[in-house]
Design a protein around this motif. Structure first.
Motif, PDB file in Angstrom:
ATOM      1  N   ARG A 133      40.338 -66.453  -9.377  1.00  0.00           N
ATOM      2  CA  ARG A 133      41.641 -65.786  -9.432  1.00  0.00           C
ATOM      3  C   ARG A 133      41.748 -64.634  -8.424  1.00  0.00           C
ATOM      4  N   ASN A 134      40.680 -64.390  -7.708  1.00  0.00           N
ATOM      5  CA  ASN A 134      40.652 -63.315  -6.704  1.00  0.00           C
ATOM      6  C   ASN A 134      40.817 -61.922  -7.318  1.00  0.00           C
ATOM      7  N   SER A 135      40.438 -61.774  -8.589  1.00  0.00           N
ATOM      8  CA  SER A 135      40.533 -60.459  -9.234  1.00  0.00           C
ATOM      9  C   SER A 135      39.687 -59.428  -8.512  1.00  0.00           C
ATOM     10  N   HIS A 136      38.541 -59.865  -7.965  1.00  0.00           N
ATOM     11  CA  HIS A 136      37.624 -58.958  -7.273  1.00  0.00           C
ATOM     12  C   HIS A 136      38.193 -58.458  -5.949  1.00  0.00           C
ATOM     13  N   ILE A 137      39.223 -59.116  -5.452  1.00  0.00           N
ATOM     14  CA  ILE A 137      39.894 -58.687  -4.228  1.00  0.00           C
ATOM     15  C   ILE A 137      41.176 -57.920  -4.553  1.00  0.00           C
ATOM     16  N   PHE A 138      41.910 -58.439  -5.534  1.00  0.00           N
ATOM     17  CA  PHE A 138      43.227 -57.887  -5.881  1.00  0.00           C
ATOM     18  C   PHE A 138      43.140 -56.499  -6.516  1.00  0.00           C
ATOM     19  N   TYR A 139      42.355 -56.356  -7.578  1.00  0.00           N
ATOM     20  CA  TYR A 139      42.372 -55.116  -8.353  1.00  0.00           C
ATOM     21  C   TYR A 139      41.830 -53.890  -7.605  1.00  0.00           C
ATOM     22  N   PRO A 140      40.726 -53.988  -6.850  1.00  0.00           N
ATOM     23  CA  PRO A 140      40.278 -52.792  -6.129  1.00  0.00           C
ATOM     24  C   PRO A 140      41.333 -52.232  -5.173  1.00  0.00           C
ATOM     25  N   VAL A 141      42.129 -53.125  -4.566  1.00  0.00           N
ATOM     26  CA  VAL A 141      43.149 -52.678  -3.618  1.00  0.00           C
ATOM     27  C   VAL A 141      44.389 -52.188  -4.348  1.00  0.00           C
ATOM     28  N   LEU A 142      44.828 -52.940  -5.352  1.00  0.00           N
ATOM     29  CA  LEU A 142      46.020 -52.526  -6.101  1.00  0.00           C
ATOM     30  C   LEU A 142      45.826 -51.153  -6.731  1.00  0.00           C
ATOM     31  N   ARG A 195      43.762 -53.572   4.886  1.00  0.00           N
ATOM     32  CA  ARG A 195      43.368 -54.470   5.975  1.00  0.00           C
ATOM     33  C   ARG A 195      42.335 -55.486   5.492  1.00  0.00           C
ATOM     34  N   TRP A 196      41.377 -54.993   4.706  1.00  0.00           N
ATOM     35  CA  TRP A 196      40.362 -55.883   4.134  1.00  0.00           C
ATOM     36  C   TRP A 196      41.010 -56.938   3.256  1.00  0.00           C
ATOM     37  N   TYR A 197      41.964 -56.505   2.404  1.00  0.00           N
ATOM     38  CA  TYR A 197      42.672 -57.424   1.510  1.00  0.00           C
ATOM     39  C   TYR A 197      43.465 -58.449   2.323  1.00  0.00           C
ATOM     40  N   GLN A 198      44.170 -57.971   3.353  1.00  0.00           N
ATOM     41  CA  GLN A 198      44.991 -58.863   4.163  1.00  0.00           C
ATOM     42  C   GLN A 198      44.137 -59.942   4.837  1.00  0.00           C
ATOM     43  N   GLY A 199      42.964 -59.551   5.318  1.00  0.00           N
ATOM     44  CA  GLY A 199      42.070 -60.518   5.948  1.00  0.00           C
ATOM     45  C   GLY A 199      41.581 -61.579   4.975  1.00  0.00           C
ATOM     46  N   ASP A 208      58.072 -62.292   4.940  1.00  0.00           N
ATOM     47  CA  ASP A 208      58.696 -62.147   3.620  1.00  0.00           C
ATOM     48  C   ASP A 208      57.763 -62.507   2.476  1.00  0.00           C
ATOM     49  N   ASP A 209      56.523 -62.904   2.770  1.00  0.00           N
ATOM     50  CA  ASP A 209      55.558 -63.194   1.707  1.00  0.00           C
ATOM     51  C   ASP A 209      55.227 -61.930   0.940  1.00  0.00           C
ATOM     52  N   LEU A 210      54.983 -62.062  -0.360  1.00  0.00           N
ATOM     53  CA  LEU A 210      54.529 -60.922  -1.149  1.00  0.00           C
ATOM     54  C   LEU A 210      53.165 -60.471  -0.649  1.00  0.00           C
ATOM     55  N   PHE A 211      52.984 -59.158  -0.548  1.00  0.00           N
ATOM     56  CA  PHE A 211      51.678 -58.640  -0.136  1.00  0.00           C
ATOM     57  C   PHE A 211      50.640 -58.956  -1.202  1.00  0.00           C
ATOM     58  N   PHE A 212      50.956 -58.641  -2.448  1.00  0.00           N
ATOM     59  CA  PHE A 212      50.061 -58.979  -3.565  1.00  0.00           C
ATOM     60  C   PHE A 212      50.482 -60.347  -4.101  1.00  0.00           C
ATOM     61  N   CYS A 220      53.315 -64.841  -8.228  1.00  0.00           N
ATOM     62  CA  CYS A 220      53.572 -63.441  -8.597  1.00  0.00           C
ATOM     63  C   CYS A 220      52.530 -62.962  -9.598  1.00  0.00           C
ATOM     64  N   TYR A 221      52.141 -61.700  -9.475  1.00  0.00           N
ATOM     65  CA  TYR A 221      51.342 -61.057 -10.513  1.00  0.00           C
ATOM     66  C   TYR A 221      52.289 -60.425 -11.524  1.00  0.00           C
ATOM     67  N   TYR A 222      51.863 -60.334 -12.783  1.00  0.00           N
ATOM     68  CA  TYR A 222      52.712 -59.803 -13.838  1.00  0.00           C
ATOM     69  C   TYR A 222      52.150 -58.497 -14.379  1.00  0.00           C
ATOM     70  N   ARG A 223      53.059 -57.532 -14.553  1.00  0.00           N
ATOM     71  CA  ARG A 223      52.676 -56.186 -14.945  1.00  0.00           C
ATOM     72  C   ARG A 223      51.895 -56.163 -16.252  1.00  0.00           C
ATOM     73  N   ASN A 224      52.314 -56.951 -17.245  1.00  0.00           N
ATOM     74  CA  ASN A 224      51.630 -56.931 -18.540  1.00  0.00           C
ATOM     75  C   ASN A 224      50.181 -57.387 -18.417  1.00  0.00           C
ATOM     76  N   ASN A 225      49.939 -58.417 -17.601  1.00  0.00           N
ATOM     77  CA  ASN A 225      48.569 -58.889 -17.397  1.00  0.00           C
ATOM     78  C   ASN A 225      47.713 -57.826 -16.718  1.00  0.00           C
ATOM     79  N   ILE A 226      48.320 -57.112 -15.776  1.00  0.00           N
ATOM     80  CA  ILE A 226      47.599 -56.048 -15.076  1.00  0.00           C
ATOM     81  C   ILE A 226      47.283 -54.909 -16.032  1.00  0.00           C
ATOM     82  N   GLN A 227      48.232 -54.581 -16.929  1.00  0.00           N
ATOM     83  CA  GLN A 227      48.001 -53.528 -17.918  1.00  0.00           C
ATOM     84  C   GLN A 227      46.841 -53.887 -18.843  1.00  0.00           C
ATOM     85  N   VAL A 228      46.772 -55.140 -19.257  1.00  0.00           N
ATOM     86  CA  VAL A 228      45.678 -55.586 -20.127  1.00  0.00           C
ATOM     87  C   VAL A 228      44.336 -55.442 -19.407  1.00  0.00           C
TER      88      VAL A 228
END
Length: 334
Positions: A133-142, A195-199, A208-212, A220-228
């Motif tokens: 799910r790329n959580s190890h890439i997404f969450y440190p940057v977000l 930059r690391w995330y983009q690579g 027009d693509d979503l960055f995250f 799309c990522y969902y706020r409730n899932n991120i809160q959990v």
């Protein structure tokens, strides 16, 4: 219209026209559309032949035990706005006032992370196990972007590739909560993580693509899932929690912490408090300076060594009553 839902009550056409009118003026009105369907279903239980009655308005806005303060406030706001819409069409409407609100959180204070806690939190984010799910890439940057820029989670998840200008080191926040578009500078460290995330995620992309961008479902990522996920990390970090209604920590506290830590830095560097507040107000997209001013007190509480500086800076703004040994009114006899 939201999904396949349709209005069924006496106000069906009026509710549809009300939502369409607001959106034509540039309002997103997603939450109010959701409330409009709840109101529509509730109205089926009442005689609405004479318009919006006090009984229906009270039933819609009356306090429920599981509500937060904002839940009741949003319902009152909806009734007031929809009532005004009805009156414009010569239909009687009772418009509830905010006096009916129950004061559920008179002393609400957000959780402010210490610098040590933030370092600990980011270290945990950097050690998320690699997964599909790329959580190890997404969450440190977000999480670094939320703390490092103070933007809202909804603003972060709406960023497109074109909004994240890593060459100029700025974010373009378009159509945010208070409809104040902003161009925000970002630090060198946040830029490097982006930059690391983009690579990793966007070797090829359209502007027009979503960055995250998620690699699952709709993308799309969902706020409730991120809160959990955030709450799970807080628990694993043994950071004390007062619960969601008690102030957190919850995801939005990263924005509050950014404000406090930014004020702390500016005050330590000798920037006048008035200038610091104006800068922070514009950067955060607050509607008024008073919304930013509350962070002075939170900064003093988070960093007691700054208390004297902040009290000196605010002595001409916030009146300090003379100390009393005992309260006694003029009409009370000795």
């Amino acid at each position: 219209m939201s999904g396949n839902k349709i209005y069924q009550g006496r106000f069906a056409e009026l509710l549809r026209a009300f939502i369409e009118e607001k959106r034509s003026l540039g309002c997103r009105y997603k939450e109010d559309e959701r409330l409009s369907f709840i109101f529509d279903q509730l109205s089926l239980n009442y005689d609405c032949s004479d318009g919006l009655t006090a009984e229906l308005a009270d039933a819609f806005t009356g306090y429920q035990p599981n509500w937060q303060a904002t839940t009741q406030k949003r319902r009152i706001s909806f009734i007031q706005n929809f009532g005004a819409h009805l009156l414009k069409h010569d239909i009687q409407a009772f418009r509830a006032g905010y006096a009916v609100m129950r004061n559920m959180q008179p002393e609400f204070k957000p959780y402010i992370f210490s610098h040590t806690e933030m370092d600990q939190f980011f270290a945990m984010a950097d050690n998320i196990r690699p997964n599909c799910r790329n959580s190890h890439i997404f969450y440190p940057v977000l999480f670094r972007m939320l703390y490092g820029t103070g933007i809202r989670i909804s603003e972060a998840l709406s960023l497109t590739m074109d909004d994240v200008d890593l060459k100029e080191q700025v974010l373009r926040v378009i159509n945010p909560k208070n409809h104040k578009d902003r161009i925000l500078p970002i630090s060198d460290s946040v830029t490097e993580y982006c930059r690391w995330y983009q690579g990793k995620i966007h070797p090829f992309y359209h502007k027009d693509d979503l960055f995250f961008k998620s690699n699952r479902g709709t993308g799309c990522y969902y706020r409730n899932n991120i809160q959990v996920f955030f709450s799970r990390m807080i628990a694993n970090a043994n950071i004390p929690t007062r619960g969601f209604k008690g102030g957190g920590p919850h995801l939005h506290c990263l924005r509050h912490t950014f404000c406090v830590h930014s004020l702390e830095k500016m005050i330590r560097e000798g920037i006048p408090h008035g200038v610091a507040l104006q800068l922070l107000c514009s950067y955060m997209g607050h509607q008024s300076l008073s919304a930013t001013g509350r962070y002075l007190q939170l900064t003093a509480e988070a960093f007691p060594d700054l208390m004297e500086k902040i009290e000196e800076a605010t002595k001409d703004i916030f009146p300090i009553p003379a100390p009393l040994e005992k309260v006694r009114m003029p009409y009370e006899e000795e």
